[in-house]
Enzyme design. Structure first.
Site, PDB file in Angstrom:
ATOM      1  N   GLU A 194       0.846  -1.355   0.084  1.00 24.47           N
ATOM      2  CA  GLU A 194      -0.102   0.000  -0.151  1.00 24.47           C
ATOM      3  C   GLU A 194       0.905   1.168   0.073  1.00 24.47           C
ATOM      4  OE1 GLU A 194       0.401  -2.009   2.368  1.00 24.47           O
ATOM      5  OE2 GLU A 194       0.378  -1.540   4.248  1.00 24.47           O
ATOM      6  N   ARG A 195       2.061   0.976   0.262  1.00 27.23           N
ATOM      7  CA  ARG A 195       3.091   2.381   0.278  1.00 27.23           C
ATOM      8  C   ARG A 195       3.669   2.402  -0.934  1.00 27.23           C
ATOM      9  NH1 ARG A 195       6.846   1.344   5.573  1.00 27.23           N
ATOM     10  NH2 ARG A 195       6.669  -0.579   5.240  1.00 27.23           N
ATOM     11  N   CYS A 299      16.336  -6.557   0.917  1.00 26.81           N
ATOM     12  CA  CYS A 299      16.480  -7.853   1.799  1.00 26.81           C
ATOM     13  C   CYS A 299      17.856  -8.455   1.682  1.00 26.81           C
ATOM     14  CB  CYS A 299      15.676  -8.696   1.567  1.00 26.81           C
ATOM     15  SG  CYS A 299      15.614  -9.496  -0.097  1.00 26.81           S
TER      16      CYS A 299
HETATM   17  P1  NAD Z   1       5.809  -5.585   5.816  1.00 27.06           P
HETATM   18  O1  NAD Z   1       5.852  -7.319   6.136  1.00 27.06           O
HETATM   19  O2  NAD Z   1       5.379  -4.368   6.555  1.00 27.06           O
HETATM   20  O3  NAD Z   1       4.637  -5.717   4.446  1.00 27.06           O
HETATM   21  C1  NAD Z   1       4.525  -6.680   3.662  1.00 27.06           C
HETATM   22  C2  NAD Z   1       3.195  -7.070   2.949  1.00 27.06           C
HETATM   23  O4  NAD Z   1       2.381  -7.340   3.947  1.00 27.06           O
HETATM   24  C3  NAD Z   1       2.521  -5.553   2.424  1.00 27.06           C
HETATM   25  O5  NAD Z   1       1.779  -5.712   1.261  1.00 27.06           O
HETATM   26  C4  NAD Z   1       1.725  -5.276   3.513  1.00 27.06           C
HETATM   27  O6  NAD Z   1       0.312  -4.586   3.312  1.00 27.06           O
HETATM   28  C5  NAD Z   1       1.283  -6.408   4.467  1.00 27.06           C
HETATM   29  N1  NAD Z   1       1.236  -6.559   5.839  1.00 27.06           N
HETATM   30  C6  NAD Z   1       1.963  -5.655   6.609  1.00 27.06           C
HETATM   31  N2  NAD Z   1       1.735  -5.968   7.837  1.00 27.06           N
HETATM   32  C7  NAD Z   1       0.553  -6.865   8.092  1.00 27.06           C
HETATM   33  C8  NAD Z   1      -0.109  -7.529   9.201  1.00 27.06           C
HETATM   34  N3  NAD Z   1       0.160  -6.983  10.219  1.00 27.06           N
HETATM   35  N4  NAD Z   1      -0.907  -8.310   8.835  1.00 27.06           N
HETATM   36  C9  NAD Z   1      -1.199  -8.825   7.378  1.00 27.06           C
HETATM   37  N5  NAD Z   1      -0.653  -8.183   6.373  1.00 27.06           N
HETATM   38  C10 NAD Z   1       0.227  -7.334   6.768  1.00 27.06           C
HETATM   39  O7  NAD Z   1       7.158  -5.330   4.909  1.00 27.06           O
HETATM   40  P2  NAD Z   1       7.619  -4.137   4.134  1.00 27.06           P
HETATM   41  O8  NAD Z   1       7.959  -3.167   5.080  1.00 27.06           O
HETATM   42  O9  NAD Z   1       6.741  -3.676   3.037  1.00 27.06           O
HETATM   43  O10 NAD Z   1       8.890  -4.539   3.356  1.00 27.06           O
HETATM   44  C11 NAD Z   1      10.279  -4.795   4.076  1.00 27.06           C
HETATM   45  C12 NAD Z   1      10.331  -6.056   4.478  1.00 27.06           C
HETATM   46  O11 NAD Z   1      10.361  -7.201   3.526  1.00 27.06           O
HETATM   47  C13 NAD Z   1      11.806  -6.201   5.080  1.00 27.06           C
HETATM   48  O12 NAD Z   1      11.621  -7.107   6.046  1.00 27.06           O
HETATM   49  C14 NAD Z   1      12.749  -7.027   4.018  1.00 27.06           C
HETATM   50  O13 NAD Z   1      13.665  -7.675   4.621  1.00 27.06           O
HETATM   51  C15 NAD Z   1      11.421  -7.988   3.678  1.00 27.06           C
HETATM   52  N6  NAD Z   1      11.865  -8.283   2.213  1.00 27.06           N
HETATM   53  C16 NAD Z   1      12.183  -9.484   2.293  1.00 27.06           C
HETATM   54  C17 NAD Z   1      12.723 -10.145   0.690  1.00 27.06           C
HETATM   55  C18 NAD Z   1      13.241 -11.406   0.535  1.00 27.06           C
HETATM   56  O14 NAD Z   1      13.474 -12.053  -0.508  1.00 27.06           O
HETATM   57  N7  NAD Z   1      13.117 -12.380   1.691  1.00 27.06           N
HETATM   58  C19 NAD Z   1      12.550  -9.535  -0.218  1.00 27.06           C
HETATM   59  C20 NAD Z   1      12.159  -8.019  -0.005  1.00 27.06           C
HETATM   60  C21 NAD Z   1      11.831  -7.618   1.224  1.00 27.06           C
END
Ligand code: NAD
Length: 500
Positions: A194-195, A299
């Site tokens: 959503e961001r 990541c």
């Molecule tokens: P986030 O977990 O906050 O959000 C990811 C998704 O989950 C979004 O679409 C969001 O809408 C949803 N979401 C957020 N909180 C939620 C909740 N409480 N319940 C249900 N859904 C929820 O992650 P972010 O801040 O958008 O992204 C950064 C994170 O992603 C970092 O931890 C990074 O390491 C990780 N990441 C991992 C990889 C990998 O390949 N392992 C790749 C890219 C990013």
């Protein structure tokens, strides 16, 4: 850039944001969300409002699942060679609008234009790999498993899949999944972060133009409620998730409870070992790029450098010198090598980690807290920050900061360094800098992170190799990309046949 200039840039890039409230793409059409709550998409460089994003929930997800379910039988019955034809068209559209997608990514995320371009290139790589599905989806067979009995395996699609994606690679991460899933004959729903939903809006315009039948690809905007509606929906066969570890764990558990396939890629704290026999100049330069690229919101960022023995003093000094060379600013400006972080709130969170590191007794060797961009006083900027004398049990060494903060730690020996890596809960990626093949081999053998660099700073597997970590960085069994994607998005039907 002023707000009207931003809107003009988005319009020039073909993004339909003039109305400023984004729509969903369901059943081949752009439709309004049923949401009553809305979020804001802001340019991290200057805090200007780019668009309003609906926080859809069950109603929107139901509509997307209905459209995807309706489209599935005909799409599944479309021969693989025909299914990939629109993917070839999509690939060409990505090339045609390459710069537009990259610019939108920079506008909504803040990373530099070159970083955005690399991510769009990797999205294209995934489309290309998915175009090979008539070959990669083939099954296996064996004649005469017993006299007159043959056995063969076919891979079959499972139905509707969904991807839930993070903010840090807005254009690329959904393309780790969508092309592979639909090439296999499934239908698909993307729930972008959503961001940063704007690059997906543009990509869905291209998907529409590429000529996929209605309902094969769908996009629902939203946050937590949309995610939970996806996880609970009985009409969805499986979920691909990328995001932070706590949410990855939640997605894994809740999807499994409703009988879905799930792959949940989580957060990271990636260590880089610098051995005394390493090329120090290269190790310092590459590790700095790895840690501070995408403002540390990656990541695969190596955010902790472990200087082994005599390497520590040398590499610490070099890392600080390299970090000082970083030019912070608007990612659209030439020469800028690091943009702002994603939001005001995230900037505050990173600042709190820096305070914590100071309180814990680490040495603040380079302090980026005071950085301000004179041209963009409202931007969410931070300068590169380097801590030395970091100890493994400090919060800044244990938790994912996801910002431009590098921790440098000393390990007395190779074995001690390996123990530090093994003790950490997360295990996404890691690197070793050494001129010893034996040390590199031993490191690979011993540590768990599943994406490993040897004299490489960002160990990012290409689209035809598996992508995903270990331990708390990955929940599931089958990773993303390439043939792993084919495994995830298909069932293997084994047929044992005897004819009389
Ligand atoms: P986030 O977990 O906050 O959000 C990811 C998704 O989950 C979004 O679409 C969001 O809408 C949803 N979401 C957020 N909180 C939620 C909740 N409480 N319940 C249900 N859904 C929820 O992650 P972010 O801040 O958008 O992204 C950064 C994170 O992603 C970092 O931890 C990074 O390491 C990780 N990441 C991992 C990889 C990998 O390949 N392992 C790749 C890219 C990013």
């Amino acid at each position: 850039m002023t707000a009207p200039q931003e809107q003009a840039t988005l319009a020039a890039a073909g993004a339909k944001t003039a109305a400023r409230t984004l729509q969903n793409f369901i059943g081949g059409r752009w439709v309004d969300s049923a949401a009553t709550e809305f979020g804001e998409v802001r340019n991290p460089v200057n805090d200007q409002l780019l668009a309003r994003v609906p926080y859809g929930g069950r109603h929107d997800v139901d509509a997307a699942v209905a459209a995807a379910t309706k489209a599935f039988p005909a799409w599944r019955a479309t021969p693989p060679v025909n299914r990939v034809r629109p993917l070839f068209v999509l690939r060409e559209l990505f090339e045609k609008y390459f710069e537009d997608i990259a610019r939108i990514t920079t506008l909504e995320h803040g990373k530099t234009l070159d970083e955005s371009r690399s991510s769009v290139r990797r999205a294209i790589d995934n489309i290309e790999v998915a175009c090979a599905i008539p070959t990669t989806m083939q099954g296996r067979s064996l004649e005469d498993i017993a006299t007159g009995i043959d056995c063969y395996t076919y891979r079959q699609p499972l139905g509707v899949f969904a991807a839930i994606t993070p903010f840090n690679f807005p254009a690329m991460v959904p393309m780790w999944f969508l092309p592979h899933a639909i090439a296999c004959g499934n239908t698909f729903i993307v729930k972008p972060s959503e961001r940063v939903p704007l690059s997906q809006v543009r990509i869905f315009e291209l998907l529409q133009e590429a000529g996929f039948p209605e309902g094969v690809v769908n996009m629902v905007n939203g946050a937590k409620d949309a995610v939970n509606a996806i996880l609970d929906h009985p009409g969805i066969a499986g979920v691909s998730f990328v995001g932070s570890s706590p949410v990855a764990h939640h997605v894994y558990k809740r999807s499994a409870e409703s009988g879905k396939r799930v792959q949940a890629l989580g957060g990271a704290k990636n260590f880089v070992l610098v051995m005394p026999d390493a090329d120090m100049a290269r190790a310092a330069q590459v590790s700095t790029e790895s840690c501070f690229g995408c403002a540390g919101e990656r990541c695969l960022a190596n955010s902790v450098v472990l200087g082994v023995g005599a390497a520590y003093d040398d590499i610490s000094k070099r890392l600080v010198d390299e970090a000082k060379k970083i030019k912070v600013g608007d990612g659209l400006e030439p020469g800028v090598t690091m943009g702002p972080v994603i939001s005001k709130a995230h900037r505050e969170k990173i600042l709190a980690y820096i305070e914590k590191g100071i309180a814990e007794g680490a040495t603040l060797a380079l302090d980026g807290r005071a950085y301000r961009d004179p041209k963009h006083p409202d931007g969410y900027f931070l300068g590169p920050t380097v801590f030395t004398n970091v100890k493994p049990d400090m919060v800044i060494a244990r938790e994912e900061i996801f910002g431009p903060v590098l921790c440098v730690m000393k390990a007395g020996t190779f074995d001690e360094a390996v123990e530090i890596v093994k003790r950490h809960d997360l295990g996404n990626a890691s690197s070793i800098f050494t001129s010893s093949g034996k040390a590199a081999r031993e490191y690979r053998w011993q540590v768990e992170p599943s994406m490993l660099g040897v004299n490489i700073g960002v160990a990012a597997p290409m689209a035809f190799f598996p992508f995903g970590g270990a331990k708390g960085s990955f929940y599931g069994d089958i990773k993303a990309h390439g043939t792993d994607a084919v495994d995830f998005y298909t069932d293997k039907k084994v047929t044992i046949a005897r004819w009389f």
